[in-house]
Write a protein that holds these residues in place. Structure first.
Motif, mmCIF file in Angstrom:
data_model
loop_
_atom_site.group_PDB
_atom_site.id
_atom_site.type_symbol
_atom_site.label_atom_id
_atom_site.label_comp_id
_atom_site.label_asym_id
_atom_site.label_seq_id
_atom_site.Cartn_x
_atom_site.Cartn_y
_atom_site.Cartn_z
ATOM 1 N N ALA A 1 0.821 -1.177 -0.128
ATOM 2 C CA ALA A 1 0.026 -0.148 0.048
ATOM 3 C C ALA A 1 0.815 1.163 -0.015
ATOM 4 N N ALA A 2 1.979 1.312 0.727
ATOM 5 C CA ALA A 2 2.616 2.490 0.872
ATOM 6 C C ALA A 2 3.742 2.624 -0.614
ATOM 7 N N ASP A 3 3.866 1.467 -1.181
ATOM 8 C CA ASP A 3 4.794 1.423 -2.409
ATOM 9 C C ASP A 3 4.298 2.034 -3.504
ATOM 10 N N ARG A 4 4.014 3.428 -3.854
ATOM 11 C CA ARG A 4 3.331 3.968 -4.882
ATOM 12 C C ARG A 4 4.062 3.780 -6.281
ATOM 13 N N PRO A 5 3.392 3.349 -7.207
ATOM 14 C CA PRO A 5 4.042 2.920 -8.732
ATOM 15 C C PRO A 5 4.788 4.120 -9.092
ATOM 16 N N ALA A 6 5.807 3.809 -9.776
ATOM 17 C CA ALA A 6 6.602 4.879 -10.436
ATOM 18 C C ALA A 6 5.995 5.416 -11.814
ATOM 19 N N PRO A 7 6.100 6.448 -12.044
ATOM 20 C CA PRO A 7 5.244 7.107 -13.404
ATOM 21 C C PRO A 7 5.470 6.267 -14.400
ATOM 22 N N GLY A 8 4.244 6.012 -15.276
ATOM 23 C CA GLY A 8 4.360 5.312 -16.468
ATOM 24 C C GLY A 8 4.202 3.569 -16.133
ATOM 25 N N THR A 9 4.241 3.314 -14.909
ATOM 26 C CA THR A 9 3.917 1.728 -14.636
ATOM 27 C C THR A 9 2.463 1.360 -15.363
ATOM 28 N N LEU A 10 1.628 2.265 -15.101
ATOM 29 C CA LEU A 10 0.347 1.927 -15.837
ATOM 30 C C LEU A 10 -0.015 1.821 -17.097
ATOM 31 N N ASP A 11 0.963 2.475 -17.964
ATOM 32 C CA ASP A 11 1.010 2.890 -19.114
ATOM 33 C C ASP A 11 0.460 1.464 -20.016
ATOM 34 N N THR A 12 0.872 0.304 -19.768
ATOM 35 C CA THR A 12 0.616 -0.751 -20.648
ATOM 36 C C THR A 12 -0.835 -1.303 -20.328
ATOM 37 N N ALA A 13 -1.507 -0.792 -19.380
ATOM 38 C CA ALA A 13 -3.040 -1.321 -19.061
ATOM 39 C C ALA A 13 -3.746 -0.335 -19.218
ATOM 40 N N LEU A 14 -3.597 0.905 -19.865
ATOM 41 C CA LEU A 14 -4.426 1.851 -20.396
ATOM 42 C C LEU A 14 -5.350 1.614 -21.629
ATOM 43 N N ALA A 15 -6.628 2.301 -21.755
ATOM 44 C CA ALA A 15 -7.375 1.940 -22.800
ATOM 45 C C ALA A 15 -6.681 2.652 -23.958
ATOM 46 N N ALA A 16 -6.740 1.585 -25.292
ATOM 47 C CA ALA A 16 -6.218 2.069 -26.468
ATOM 48 C C ALA A 16 -7.341 2.778 -27.045
ATOM 49 N N PRO A 17 -6.895 3.562 -28.046
ATOM 50 C CA PRO A 17 -7.768 4.444 -29.121
ATOM 51 C C PRO A 17 -8.829 3.599 -29.492
ATOM 52 N N VAL B 1 -15.724 -0.321 -19.843
ATOM 53 C CA VAL B 1 -14.741 -1.393 -19.522
ATOM 54 C C VAL B 1 -13.545 -0.983 -19.447
ATOM 55 N N ALA B 2 -12.792 -2.043 -18.470
ATOM 56 C CA ALA B 2 -11.440 -1.761 -18.403
ATOM 57 C C ALA B 2 -10.632 -3.145 -18.226
ATOM 58 N N ARG B 3 -9.037 -2.979 -18.467
ATOM 59 C CA ARG B 3 -8.340 -4.090 -18.340
ATOM 60 C C ARG B 3 -7.896 -4.282 -17.084
ATOM 61 N N THR B 4 -9.029 -4.840 -16.333
ATOM 62 C CA THR B 4 -8.662 -4.926 -14.804
ATOM 63 C C THR B 4 -7.317 -5.889 -14.449
ATOM 64 N N HIS B 5 -7.252 -6.951 -15.294
ATOM 65 C CA HIS B 5 -6.222 -8.016 -15.046
ATOM 66 C C HIS B 5 -4.957 -7.494 -15.313
ATOM 67 N N ALA B 6 -4.821 -6.608 -16.496
ATOM 68 C CA ALA B 6 -3.458 -5.908 -16.777
ATOM 69 C C ALA B 6 -3.103 -4.917 -15.907
#
Length: 529
Positions: free
Chosen positions: A297-313, A442-447
């Motif tokens: 919980a205290a280990d904040r993800p680094a910037p950009g960590t989520l990028d591969t799981a974001l919604a595509a165009p 919808v979201a890519r929850t598992h990703a």
């Protein structure tokens, strides 16, 4: 893979395989309070925020980030408009609790922010330091009375700041709103499913605050990654039965202390809320997924960590333009006062104007991020939107993907999907085929879970809850009915939308459209809209 993956799958398949305990029946006669009650604790009234009624201070919905500072009247107005009781309502509709609502003991009180099942389990604590208007300490927002109850006296803002780590938003303030959830307040009805609902409830409230703040020239960010056991310990919460889901720093007007208060290890709220239920149950599934989301919980993800799981165009396909969204110039206070769920009152006799659909879709995109400590500013959202068009003027019936870059629709399948939608909705409180359009986030929850760990489950659901609240509020401002529901067969929607290959999961449905004319409604406003 953590337990949140397993929980996600169980939630998605619950329409076909009931979640345990499958034989659970709510005991409505022993339901808990919707908030917390601390006998003997001193309390103080909050201003209603008359300034919020001043049109010169209200910039309308979905405004830009502001640079203003909070005052006590502004904080009181935001709390009242978002989570305080604003009136009592009774309407002839198809929800299953209609028979009990006329009785005062079961009164249906309205609020600005939506909540799963109308249960409102999110508790709001205000941690105020030396720069605030009250004695420094920890206060709990008493929603029925629009007051704050003091639970601890003493400046412990440094303890919250330390729990947030090096997050820049928290560096210059000693004022924090802390969002907590007592699971029993929702689990008494939804048992193991409650964790899914309450994580969306948190996002809905954060979105209300985000809209309200921007409408008044303010800005709010939210921390979802922080030392949760430390904050929960400060608030005196039970680590198994309560969760701390977000911390929101407030930029406060006036001169703060020259030296911020240091952390206060060992400080703890000692007051215990009075429990109304004679029997309180715990659900192992809830405790297990909660424990999973506490890891790191205290280990904040680094910037950009989520990028591969974001919604595509939006993908390829025949594109249809939508008109410019109808202007949403209704003041935020009025829009929140008018927000409500339509239930079974949708009527398809008159098609919905396409600029109303465009407004709802644009609002959903505007809520695609929470301004949280984990998201990349200006990055892509977590949420992609699909639209079943049933009865929209100048838009043929069919299944579409929303192109967030152009504001148009991409045709996936033409035809009438009304029967499909109704067959795969397993409650009796909505006529889904009568809604003009059904929006499916919808979201890519598992990703997301793979990218940032099990705590990402909270982030995804908060983003979905924020999307629902934005659509509700936009529909209110546009004079359109709206209803949001979780009771549908996710597997059928996944198959119809072809989501498996993208790793996307349908998380709720949002219906908009016209209602039957001349409703038989009762409404009493505590505070004028």
């Amino acid at each position: 893979m953590g337990y949140a993956h397993e929980y996600t799958t169980a939630v998605m398949r619950r329409g076909r395989i009931p979640m345990e305990p499958a034989d659970f029946v709510p005991d409505w006669s022993d339901r808990p309070r919707k908030g917390k009650f601390f006998p003997g604790a001193p309390s103080f009234p909050l201003p209603d925020g008359g300034c919020a009624d001043d049109a010169t201070l209200d910039r309308g919905l979905f405004g830009q980030r502001g640079t203003g500072e909070f005052t006590l009247p502004l904080l009181g107005a935001m709390l009242r408009d978002s989570y305080g009781l604003t009136g009592r309502r009774l309407a002839v509709q198809a929800n299953t609790d209609l028979g009990s609502l006329p009785f005062h003991s079961h009164a249906n009180w309205s609020r600005g922010t939506a909540s799963g099942g109308g249960l409102y389990p999110v508790g709001i604590h205000w941690v105020t330091g030396a720069s605030g208007p009250l004695t420094p300490g920890v206060y709990y927002y008493d929603t029925p009375r629009h007051r704050v109850t003091r639970l601890l006296a003493g400046d412990v803002a440094g303890e919250v700041r330390a729990a947030l780590g090096d997050w820049e938003e928290a560096a210059g303030t000693d004022q924090f709103l802390v969002l907590g959830v007592t699971f029993w307040q929702n689990a008494f009805k939804y048992n193991s499913f409650c964790y899914h609902a309450v994580t969306m409830d948190v996002g809905a409230l954060l979105q209300t605050w985000r809209m309200w703040a921007r409408a008044h020239g303010l800005q709010l960010g939210s921390a979802l990654w922080f030392d949760e056991p430390r904050v929960g310990g400060l608030l005196g919460l039970d680590a198994d039965e309560d969760g701390v889901f977000a911390v929101v720093p407030l930029r406060w007007a006036g001169t703060g202390p020259a030296t911020p208060a240091p952390p206060a290890p060992g400080a703890r709220v000692r007051r215990t809320p009075d429990e109304k239920s004679r029997r309180v149950l715990s659900f192992p599934t809830v405790q297990r997924v909660h424990a999973a989301t506490l890891e790191g919980a205290a280990d904040r993800p680094a910037p950009g960590t989520l990028d591969t799981a974001l919604a595509a165009p939006a993908g390829p396909g025949e594109r249809s333009a939508l008109p410019a969204p109808v202007p949403l110039d209704t003041p935020v206070r009025r829009a929140l006062r008018e927000r409500r769920s339509s239930f079974g009152r949708f009527a398809a006799a008159e098609p919905l104007a396409s600029d109303r659909l465009a407004a709802a879709l644009a609002a959903a995109v505007a809520a695609g991020t929470l301004d949280s400590d984990t998201e990349t500013p200006g990055g892509a959202p977590l949420i992609r939107l699909y639209v079943f068009v049933n009865h929209v003027r100048d838009v043929p019936a069919g299944l579409y993907e929303y192109d967030r870059d152009t504001g148009g629709l991409v045709l996936m399948k033409a035809g009438d999907f009304g029967s499909f939608l109704q067959e795969n909705y397993f409650l009796a409180n909505y006529n889904v085929e009568q809604a003009a359009a059904v929006l499916v986030p919808v979201a890519r929850t598992h990703a997301v879970l793979d990218a940032v760990g099990d705590r990402g489950y909270r982030l995804v659901n908060a983003a979905v809850g924020a999307t629902a609240q934005a659509v509700y509020t936009a529909a209110s401002a546009a004079g359109t009915a709206c209803g949001v529901a979780l009771g549908f067969d996710s597997v059928s929607l996944e198959e119809e939308l072809g989501l498996a290959e993208r790793g996307e999961i349908p998380l709720l449905i949002m219906m908009i459209g016209h209602e039957r004319p001349h409703p038989a409604d009762y409404r009493y406003d505590i505070v004028a809209p």
